[in-house]
Design a protein around this motif. Structure first.
Motif, PDB file in Angstrom:
ATOM      1  N   ARG A 216      -2.760   5.125  -7.213  1.00 54.00           N
ATOM      2  CA  ARG A 216      -3.054   3.977  -5.352  1.00 54.00           C
ATOM      3  C   ARG A 216      -4.134   5.372  -5.111  1.00 54.00           C
ATOM      4  N   ARG A 217      -4.486   6.068  -5.413  1.00 53.23           N
ATOM      5  CA  ARG A 217      -6.185   6.764  -4.680  1.00 53.23           C
ATOM      6  C   ARG A 217      -6.743   6.524  -5.635  1.00 53.23           C
ATOM      7  N   VAL A 218      -6.815   6.514  -6.923  1.00 54.18           N
ATOM      8  CA  VAL A 218      -7.790   6.832  -7.916  1.00 54.18           C
ATOM      9  C   VAL A 218      -8.356   5.222  -8.185  1.00 54.18           C
ATOM     10  N   ALA A 219      -7.860   4.485  -7.518  1.00 51.22           N
ATOM     11  CA  ALA A 219      -7.960   2.534  -7.372  1.00 51.22           C
ATOM     12  C   ALA A 219      -9.127   2.342  -6.169  1.00 51.22           C
ATOM     13  N   GLN A 220      -8.266   2.632  -4.948  1.00 59.79           N
ATOM     14  CA  GLN A 220      -9.047   2.973  -3.011  1.00 59.79           C
ATOM     15  C   GLN A 220     -10.512   3.767  -3.890  1.00 59.79           C
ATOM     16  N   LEU A 221     -10.789   4.973  -4.477  1.00 60.32           N
ATOM     17  CA  LEU A 221     -12.044   5.800  -5.004  1.00 60.32           C
ATOM     18  C   LEU A 221     -12.705   4.793  -5.482  1.00 60.32           C
ATOM     19  N   ARG A 222     -12.128   4.123  -6.830  1.00 59.69           N
ATOM     20  CA  ARG A 222     -13.271   3.118  -7.188  1.00 59.69           C
ATOM     21  C   ARG A 222     -13.666   2.139  -7.283  1.00 59.69           C
TER      22      ARG A 222
ATOM     23  N   TRP B  49      -7.792   1.406   4.342  1.00 65.85           N
ATOM     24  CA  TRP B  49      -7.508   2.492   3.535  1.00 65.85           C
ATOM     25  C   TRP B  49      -5.759   2.766   3.088  1.00 65.85           C
ATOM     26  N   PRO B  50      -4.892   1.951   2.861  1.00 72.44           N
ATOM     27  CA  PRO B  50      -3.217   1.769   3.560  1.00 72.44           C
ATOM     28  C   PRO B  50      -2.462   2.650   2.614  1.00 72.44           C
ATOM     29  N   THR B  51      -2.262   3.621   2.484  1.00 75.56           N
ATOM     30  CA  THR B  51      -1.109   4.369   1.650  1.00 75.56           C
ATOM     31  C   THR B  51      -0.099   4.510   1.547  1.00 75.56           C
ATOM     32  N   ALA B  52       0.405   5.376   0.546  1.00 73.17           N
ATOM     33  CA  ALA B  52       1.980   5.473   0.271  1.00 73.17           C
ATOM     34  C   ALA B  52       3.127   4.559   1.297  1.00 73.17           C
TER      35      ALA B  52
ATOM     36  N   LEU C 283       7.923  -2.074  -1.477  1.00 72.10           N
ATOM     37  CA  LEU C 283       7.443  -1.941  -2.721  1.00 72.10           C
ATOM     38  C   LEU C 283       8.562  -1.873  -3.993  1.00 72.10           C
ATOM     39  N   ALA C 284      10.137  -2.127  -3.398  1.00 72.97           N
ATOM     40  CA  ALA C 284      11.158  -2.096  -4.872  1.00 72.97           C
ATOM     41  C   ALA C 284      10.935  -3.590  -4.409  1.00 72.97           C
ATOM     42  N   LEU C 285      10.942  -4.882  -3.807  1.00 81.00           N
ATOM     43  CA  LEU C 285      10.318  -5.792  -4.188  1.00 81.00           C
ATOM     44  C   LEU C 285       9.782  -6.061  -4.897  1.00 81.00           C
ATOM     45  N   LEU C 286       9.133  -5.753  -5.140  1.00 79.16           N
ATOM     46  CA  LEU C 286       7.646  -5.784  -6.515  1.00 79.16           C
ATOM     47  C   LEU C 286       7.694  -5.026  -7.253  1.00 79.16           C
ATOM     48  N   GLU C 287       9.352  -4.204  -7.568  1.00 78.40           N
ATOM     49  CA  GLU C 287       9.603  -3.621  -8.995  1.00 78.40           C
ATOM     50  C   GLU C 287       8.598  -2.939  -9.102  1.00 78.40           C
ATOM     51  N   ALA C 288       7.391  -2.113  -8.127  1.00 83.03           N
ATOM     52  CA  ALA C 288       6.491  -1.098  -8.412  1.00 83.03           C
ATOM     53  C   ALA C 288       7.639   0.009  -8.447  1.00 83.03           C
ATOM     54  N   GLY C 289       7.217   1.244  -8.710  1.00 83.53           N
ATOM     55  CA  GLY C 289       7.558   2.572  -8.500  1.00 83.53           C
ATOM     56  C   GLY C 289       7.086   3.499  -7.618  1.00 83.53           C
ATOM     57  N   CYS C 290       6.850   4.756  -7.148  1.00 87.20           N
ATOM     58  CA  CYS C 290       6.634   4.940  -6.464  1.00 87.20           C
ATOM     59  C   CYS C 290       4.959   5.203  -6.457  1.00 87.20           C
ATOM     60  N   SER C 291       4.552   5.853  -8.085  1.00 82.37           N
ATOM     61  CA  SER C 291       2.931   6.415  -8.630  1.00 82.37           C
ATOM     62  C   SER C 291       2.546   4.351  -8.544  1.00 82.37           C
ATOM     63  N   ALA C 292       2.954   4.074  -8.017  1.00 79.65           N
ATOM     64  CA  ALA C 292       2.328   2.540  -8.638  1.00 79.65           C
ATOM     65  C   ALA C 292       1.270   2.461  -7.119  1.00 79.65           C
ATOM     66  N   PRO C 293       0.423   1.849  -8.375  1.00 76.81           N
ATOM     67  CA  PRO C 293      -1.321   1.915  -7.085  1.00 76.81           C
ATOM     68  C   PRO C 293      -0.783   0.448  -5.699  1.00 76.81           C
ATOM     69  N   VAL C 294       0.184   0.934  -5.006  1.00 73.07           N
ATOM     70  CA  VAL C 294       1.028   0.285  -3.921  1.00 73.07           C
ATOM     71  C   VAL C 294      -0.145   0.820  -2.567  1.00 73.07           C
ATOM     72  N   GLY C 295      -0.539   0.184  -1.457  1.00 75.09           N
ATOM     73  CA  GLY C 295      -0.564   0.951  -0.408  1.00 75.09           C
ATOM     74  C   GLY C 295       0.248  -0.428   0.661  1.00 75.09           C
ATOM     75  N   ALA C 296       1.136   0.604   1.813  1.00 73.70           N
ATOM     76  CA  ALA C 296       1.844  -0.437   2.685  1.00 73.70           C
ATOM     77  C   ALA C 296       1.624   0.376   3.906  1.00 73.70           C
ATOM     78  N   HIS C 297       1.753  -0.373   4.938  1.00 77.98           N
ATOM     79  CA  HIS C 297       1.311   0.164   6.727  1.00 77.98           C
ATOM     80  C   HIS C 297       2.004  -0.422   7.403  1.00 77.98           C
ATOM     81  N   ALA C 298       3.661  -0.519   7.936  1.00 80.42           N
ATOM     82  CA  ALA C 298       4.153  -0.902   9.035  1.00 80.42           C
ATOM     83  C   ALA C 298       4.015  -0.206  10.272  1.00 80.42           C
TER      84      ALA C 298
END
Length: 301
Positions: A126-132, A187-190, A227-242
């Motif tokens: 995720r951070r790699v994608a955000q930095l790029r 810059w949403p985080t894990a 994250l679960a509904l997206l079927e993406a794992g903990c290391s997926a390039p997904v950021g979220a904030h609530a």
């Protein structure tokens, strides 16, 4: 008095976080003992994504819980897989701290003032994608290790900067190394970053229930269920904030791909739903799928 055995990883940060939980339980009359458990993630220096994501940090702790070696396990919530663990339950999510990421750079540099071609270390896709996305001119270096090891690469001149979680630095008393706090909106985080999970055997939730902070649990659950509904794992390039403000639960999530990102944001009143975290996560994930989230996640897997 029965001693509550608390399982923890051996890193300085893990022990600091577990020590916080132990002290809170002791304030409530418990006697505690910390039990160090080595995990695959601690033993291996391979890239996190190749090991199967952040879940490698929790498997050994969960085994220790299930076989009775410990009574409680303390995790960084962002490291926990989103799928339920048979026989186990999250007994408490204590009050969450700062969920932001931070840049720790040489010479007080910020993300905007890093020179072209600067070397920045992170082990997070995720951070790699955000930095790029923000600074495509930077050289991103895969980086593992504890906080001191990562900061040491900057002190030695091997890297110009590293990106770390503010929460971990705060719990270690190391906020002075931050040169740029990265705002959560662009810059949403894990999902779950900044929160701890206190896990117990199913049926023994009362052991730690007094530590639960309802607002932190609801906001973290909204992020993690997305994250679960997206079927993406903990290391997926997904950021979220609530966040909950005046009874209104806001949730925003972003999925990164090789050529950009997509975002969805929704809100509802907590009192209007029996399960606000799930309902809101369903709205957000559905909109992300409509925008092509499955293709983005597949392209970065």
């Amino acid at each position: 008095m029965t001693v509550v055995r608390i399982g923890t990883r051996g890193s300085e940060l893990a022990r600091a976080q577990t020590g916080m939980i132990a002290r809170e339980l002791e304030k409530r009359g418990a006697q505690t003992e910390l039990v160090i458990i080595a995990t695959e993630g601690d033993r291996s220096t391979a890239p996190l994504a190749s090991l199967g994501g952040a879940g490698v940090f929790v498997a050994a702790l969960r085994e220790a819980l299930l076989d009775g070696r410990v009574d409680v396990a303390v995790h960084s919530l962002k490291d926990l897989p989103t799928a339920p663990a048979p026989g186990l339950a999250i007994g408490a999510v204590p009050k969450r701290v700062d969920a932001r990421d931070a840049l720790c750079a040489r010479d007080g540099l910020t993300l905007e003032t890093l020179p072209e071609g600067a070397r920045v270390g992170t082990g997070s896709p995720r951070r790699v994608a955000q930095l790029r996305a923000r600074r495509p001119d930077l050289e991103i270096v895969d980086l593992r290790g504890n906080v001191d090891t990562r900061l040491g690469t900057v002190a030695s001149g091997e890297l110009d900067a590293v990106v770390l979680a503010v929460a971990g630095l705060d719990r270690l008393g190391r906020l002075e190394v931050v040169t740029d706090f990265l705002d959560i909106n662009p810059w949403p985080t894990a999902p779950g970053q900044g929160a701890l999970a206190v896990e117990v055997r199913a049926g023994e939730e009362k052991l730690v229930a007094a530590l639960d902070h309802k607002t932190s649990r609801v906001t973290a659950e909204a992020e993690r269920r997305t994250l679960a509904l997206l079927e993406a794992g903990c290391s997926a390039p997904v950021g979220a904030h609530a966040v909950i403000d005046d009874g209104l639960l806001f949730l925003s999530a972003r999925v990164y791909g090789p050529d950009g990102h997509i975002t969805s944001s929704h809100a509802l009143y907590v009192s209007d739903s029996k399960d606000p975290a799930t309902e809101l996560a369903e709205r957000v994930s559905a909109e992300l799928f409509d925008q092509g989230a499955a293709d983005l996640i597949g392209a970065t897997a």
